[in-house]
Design a protein around this motif. Structure first.
Motif, mmCIF file in Angstrom:
data_model
loop_
_atom_site.group_PDB
_atom_site.id
_atom_site.type_symbol
_atom_site.label_atom_id
_atom_site.label_comp_id
_atom_site.label_asym_id
_atom_site.label_seq_id
_atom_site.Cartn_x
_atom_site.Cartn_y
_atom_site.Cartn_z
ATOM 1 N N MET A 1 0.838 -1.189 0.000
ATOM 2 C CA MET A 1 0.000 0.000 0.000
ATOM 3 C C MET A 1 0.882 1.252 0.000
ATOM 4 O O MET A 1 1.962 1.267 0.582
ATOM 5 C CB MET A 1 -0.902 0.023 1.231
ATOM 6 C CG MET A 1 -1.811 -1.184 1.388
ATOM 7 S SD MET A 1 -2.921 -1.443 -0.008
ATOM 8 C CE MET A 1 -2.175 -2.909 -0.730
ATOM 9 N N ASP A 2 0.416 2.302 -0.635
ATOM 10 C CA ASP A 2 1.172 3.543 -0.742
ATOM 11 C C ASP A 2 0.878 4.453 0.453
ATOM 12 O O ASP A 2 -0.271 4.869 0.642
ATOM 13 C CB ASP A 2 0.809 4.281 -2.034
ATOM 14 C CG ASP A 2 1.152 3.468 -3.273
ATOM 15 O OD1 ASP A 2 2.242 2.865 -3.303
ATOM 16 O OD2 ASP A 2 0.323 3.430 -4.209
ATOM 17 N N ALA A 3 1.944 4.746 1.256
ATOM 18 C CA ALA A 3 1.780 5.623 2.424
ATOM 19 C C ALA A 3 0.482 5.270 3.147
ATOM 20 O O ALA A 3 -0.419 6.104 3.305
ATOM 21 C CB ALA A 3 1.797 7.084 1.997
ATOM 22 N N PHE A 4 0.397 4.019 3.612
ATOM 23 C CA PHE A 4 -0.865 3.426 4.034
ATOM 24 C C PHE A 4 -1.609 4.262 5.074
ATOM 25 O O PHE A 4 -2.784 4.592 4.905
ATOM 26 C CB PHE A 4 -0.604 2.016 4.570
ATOM 27 C CG PHE A 4 -1.831 1.291 5.042
ATOM 28 C CD1 PHE A 4 -2.905 1.080 4.193
ATOM 29 C CD2 PHE A 4 -1.912 0.815 6.337
ATOM 30 C CE1 PHE A 4 -4.044 0.401 4.620
ATOM 31 C CE2 PHE A 4 -3.035 0.129 6.779
ATOM 32 C CZ PHE A 4 -4.103 -0.073 5.921
ATOM 33 N N TYR A 5 -0.940 4.632 6.168
ATOM 34 C CA TYR A 5 -1.634 5.371 7.223
ATOM 35 C C TYR A 5 -2.156 6.701 6.692
ATOM 36 O O TYR A 5 -3.295 7.108 6.992
ATOM 37 C CB TYR A 5 -0.707 5.625 8.406
ATOM 38 C CG TYR A 5 -0.259 4.398 9.163
ATOM 39 C CD1 TYR A 5 -0.744 3.134 8.853
ATOM 40 C CD2 TYR A 5 0.665 4.507 10.201
ATOM 41 C CE1 TYR A 5 -0.327 2.013 9.553
ATOM 42 C CE2 TYR A 5 1.088 3.384 10.914
ATOM 43 C CZ TYR A 5 0.597 2.147 10.580
ATOM 44 O OH TYR A 5 1.013 1.044 11.274
ATOM 45 N N ALA A 6 -1.335 7.385 5.917
ATOM 46 C CA ALA A 6 -1.757 8.667 5.357
ATOM 47 C C ALA A 6 -2.892 8.466 4.361
ATOM 48 O O ALA A 6 -3.828 9.286 4.294
ATOM 49 C CB ALA A 6 -0.578 9.371 4.690
ATOM 50 N N SER A 7 -2.835 7.401 3.583
ATOM 51 C CA SER A 7 -3.891 7.129 2.597
ATOM 52 C C SER A 7 -5.227 6.865 3.279
ATOM 53 O O SER A 7 -6.277 7.298 2.794
ATOM 54 C CB SER A 7 -3.505 5.942 1.722
ATOM 55 O OG SER A 7 -2.369 6.233 0.942
ATOM 56 N N VAL A 8 -5.197 6.157 4.402
ATOM 57 C CA VAL A 8 -6.436 5.903 5.145
ATOM 58 C C VAL A 8 -6.992 7.218 5.686
ATOM 59 O O VAL A 8 -8.210 7.452 5.666
ATOM 60 C CB VAL A 8 -6.189 4.890 6.274
ATOM 61 C CG1 VAL A 8 -7.428 4.768 7.172
ATOM 62 C CG2 VAL A 8 -5.819 3.527 5.700
ATOM 63 N N ALA A 9 -6.108 8.088 6.160
ATOM 64 C CA ALA A 9 -6.563 9.390 6.663
ATOM 65 C C ALA A 9 -7.252 10.192 5.566
ATOM 66 O O ALA A 9 -8.297 10.819 5.801
ATOM 67 C CB ALA A 9 -5.369 10.172 7.226
ATOM 68 N N VAL A 10 -6.687 10.170 4.355
ATOM 69 C CA VAL A 10 -7.292 10.898 3.232
ATOM 70 C C VAL A 10 -8.612 10.256 2.829
ATOM 71 O O VAL A 10 -9.582 10.954 2.506
ATOM 72 C CB VAL A 10 -6.314 10.937 2.042
ATOM 73 C CG1 VAL A 10 -7.000 11.497 0.799
ATOM 74 C CG2 VAL A 10 -5.087 11.774 2.388
ATOM 75 N N MET A 11 -8.660 8.929 2.845
ATOM 76 C CA MET A 11 -9.904 8.238 2.511
ATOM 77 C C MET A 11 -11.026 8.635 3.472
ATOM 78 O O MET A 11 -12.167 8.852 3.065
ATOM 79 C CB MET A 11 -9.675 6.727 2.552
ATOM 80 C CG MET A 11 -10.909 5.899 2.239
ATOM 81 S SD MET A 11 -10.541 4.131 2.100
ATOM 82 C CE MET A 11 -9.963 3.769 3.763
ATOM 83 N N ASP A 12 -10.693 8.766 4.742
ATOM 84 C CA ASP A 12 -11.696 9.119 5.743
ATOM 85 C C ASP A 12 -12.008 10.620 5.762
ATOM 86 O O ASP A 12 -13.089 11.016 6.206
ATOM 87 C CB ASP A 12 -11.221 8.680 7.132
ATOM 88 C CG ASP A 12 -11.183 7.167 7.276
ATOM 89 O OD1 ASP A 12 -11.794 6.476 6.434
ATOM 90 O OD2 ASP A 12 -10.530 6.673 8.208
ATOM 91 N N ASP A 13 -11.073 11.440 5.292
ATOM 92 C CA ASP A 13 -11.272 12.885 5.260
ATOM 93 C C ASP A 13 -10.708 13.424 3.942
ATOM 94 O O ASP A 13 -9.543 13.829 3.876
ATOM 95 C CB ASP A 13 -10.580 13.553 6.448
ATOM 96 C CG ASP A 13 -10.802 15.066 6.486
ATOM 97 O OD1 ASP A 13 -11.471 15.597 5.573
ATOM 98 O OD2 ASP A 13 -10.294 15.712 7.420
ATOM 99 N N PRO A 14 -11.509 13.417 2.868
ATOM 100 C CA PRO A 14 -11.010 13.825 1.544
ATOM 101 C C PRO A 14 -10.440 15.244 1.502
ATOM 102 O O PRO A 14 -9.685 15.571 0.589
ATOM 103 C CB PRO A 14 -12.253 13.702 0.661
ATOM 104 C CG PRO A 14 -13.121 12.694 1.348
ATOM 105 C CD PRO A 14 -12.898 12.927 2.810
ATOM 106 N N SER A 15 -10.761 16.088 2.488
ATOM 107 C CA SER A 15 -10.205 17.446 2.482
ATOM 108 C C SER A 15 -8.693 17.442 2.690
ATOM 109 O O SER A 15 -8.022 18.443 2.437
ATOM 110 C CB SER A 15 -10.859 18.298 3.574
ATOM 111 O OG SER A 15 -10.467 17.873 4.872
ATOM 112 N N LEU A 16 -8.135 16.313 3.119
ATOM 113 C CA LEU A 16 -6.694 16.199 3.331
ATOM 114 C C LEU A 16 -5.938 15.850 2.060
ATOM 115 O O LEU A 16 -4.696 15.881 2.056
ATOM 116 C CB LEU A 16 -6.399 15.134 4.403
ATOM 117 C CG LEU A 16 -6.976 15.369 5.806
ATOM 118 C CD1 LEU A 16 -6.691 14.180 6.698
ATOM 119 C CD2 LEU A 16 -6.406 16.643 6.410
#
Length: 418
Positions: free
Chosen positions: A28-43
């Motif tokens: 996965m690409d930058a997994f933790y950060a990707s999950v954060a963006v998935m949960d908050d698209p404004s990021l």
């Protein structure tokens, strides 16, 4: 998290030659950060630092936007903020990461039963037996990348090769959000020009030792006299490196992952120089490690400690045990003994205890005398009490009041296009 920032990536086009391949490494690409963006698209598109904002934590992960400023995993958050002042700090949510990881692995297992999960965000897949269902290895890689994106909402990078080692190197080279196929016949061509540090299991110290002898590329490893490598990195690593440099890697995809170690560590809210407190914390962590060993039916053949000082210098020490054990008190006492053997007495910010050389508890025969029989009965009773009343309700008297200072717990035809 990988240390690359995505620059210099190489990828293969769909339909690229995948002859002789069959092993995929999916990361996965930058997994933790990707999950954060998935949960908050404004990021999306912002430089993100995953870590606690208290200034004493370390970076768990970072988005590629932040990595381009030099932000790396295990870096103090305070240093990361200095490098990238505009970054958004997002507290980690490990429960959420485990849930998304389970979704990802379910996608993999719906394609092939031969999945070896390496960590929360990466796995090896053997897809040689699913050609009739899903197509060639390259086609399976395309399918997996599409399904992870469409069904889960994050991106992944995939390496396709004939061996696990080359597949892992290929996925790293294609990050982020890429796919790189290395056909079997071109394995050596792929390996030779790459730096030795790109090899799986070759760390910075080994890279420096090799560089002092003019060994900088995998080609150099392959062509160097074995005795030169042995002098640089020792016989075991030297032999393994030369095998991998020739593209030799007989390891298969193991569907049952066996833990090689079990450990716990704690970071203090303030740096500690009180030896009594530090020894007590090592004993407490030893108890926690012992409880996990007993819960999984394992014993430790060795104990290791990690000590991180106030200046972030980190040292480790390891000792083999006379007899394998799952007794937390024995593990904790060994950890304290290792700690007492360290000359440096600067303030400490983190301590850790780890059980190594694990084996099944039933693996050894009974002995006539069992010096730990009493301790084993006591800790078994504690396990039963914790299971009944809760993990935080039962503890040894020596630990009471000791944890108040704790903060909690990667010319010829090109292989792809840049």
């Amino acid at each position: 998290m990988g240390r690359g920032d995505g620059s210099g990536r190489i990828v293969s086009p769909e339909g690229a030659d995948d002859a002789g391949t069959g092993i995929l490494h999916v990361d996965m690409d930058a997994f933790y950060a990707s999950v954060a963006v998935m949960d908050d698209p404004s990021l999306r598109g912002l430089p993100l630092i995953i870590g606690a904002p208290d200034g004493r934590s370390v970076v768990s992960s970072a988005s590629y936007e932040a990595r381009r400023y030099g932000v790396r995993s295990a870096m103090p958050v305070s240093q990361a903020v200095r490098l990238c002042p505009q970054a958004r700090i997002v507290p980690p949510d490990f429960t959420r990461y485990r849930a998304v990881s389970a979704q990802v692995m379910a996608v993999f297992e719906s394609v092939t039963p031969l999945v070896e999960q390496l960590s929360i965000d990466e796995a090896f897949l053997d897809v040689r037996g699913v050609r009739r269902l899903w197509g060639s290895p390259g086609e399976v890689a395309v399918l997996l990348r599409r399904r992870v994106r469409d069904e889960i909402g994050i991106s992944c990078s995939v390496g396709v090769a004939a061996t696990k080692h080359v597949a892992k190197m290929a996925s790293t080279a294609s990050k982020p959000d890429g796919m790189l196929i290395v056909p079997a016949a071109r394995t050596q061509e792929f390996l030779d020009p790459r730096p030795v540090g790109a090899m799986w299991g070759v760390g910075p110290k080994a890279v420096d030792a090799l560089a002092r002898r003019g060994i900088r590329l995998i080609r150099d490893v392959r062509m160097s006299p074995p005795e030169s490598l042995v002098r640089a990195v020792g016989p075991a690593l030297a032999q393994r490196m030369q095998q991998l440099a020739r593209g030799e890697d007989p390891r298969s995809v193991e569907t049952e992952r066996i833990e090689k170690s079990i450990g716990h560590e704690e970071t203090f809210e303030v740096d500690i120089d009180d030896l009594v407190v530090l020894r007590s914390e090592l004993l407490r962590l030893g108890d926690r490690v012992g409880a996990r060993l007993r819960a999984t039916g394992r014993q430790a053949g060795a104990v290791a400690i990690k000590i991180r000082f106030a200046d972030f210098a980190t040292i480790t020490r390891t000792a083999s045990l006379p007899e394998p054990t799952e007794v937390g008190q024995r593990i904790g006492e060994t950890a304290v003994s290792l700690f007492d053997g360290i000359d440096r007495r600067d303030p400490v910010r983190l301590v850790g205890v780890r059980a190594e050389k694990l084996r099944d508890s039933a693996g050894g025969g009974a002995t006539l005398w069992d010096d730990d029989e009493g301790l084993r009965r006591l800790e078994g009773t504690l396990d039963e009490a914790r299971a009944r009343f809760g993990a935080g309700t039962i503890t040894r008297a020596r630990h009471v009041g000791r944890s108040g200072g704790l903060a909690g717990a990667d010319q010829p035809r090109p292989f792809g296009r840049e």
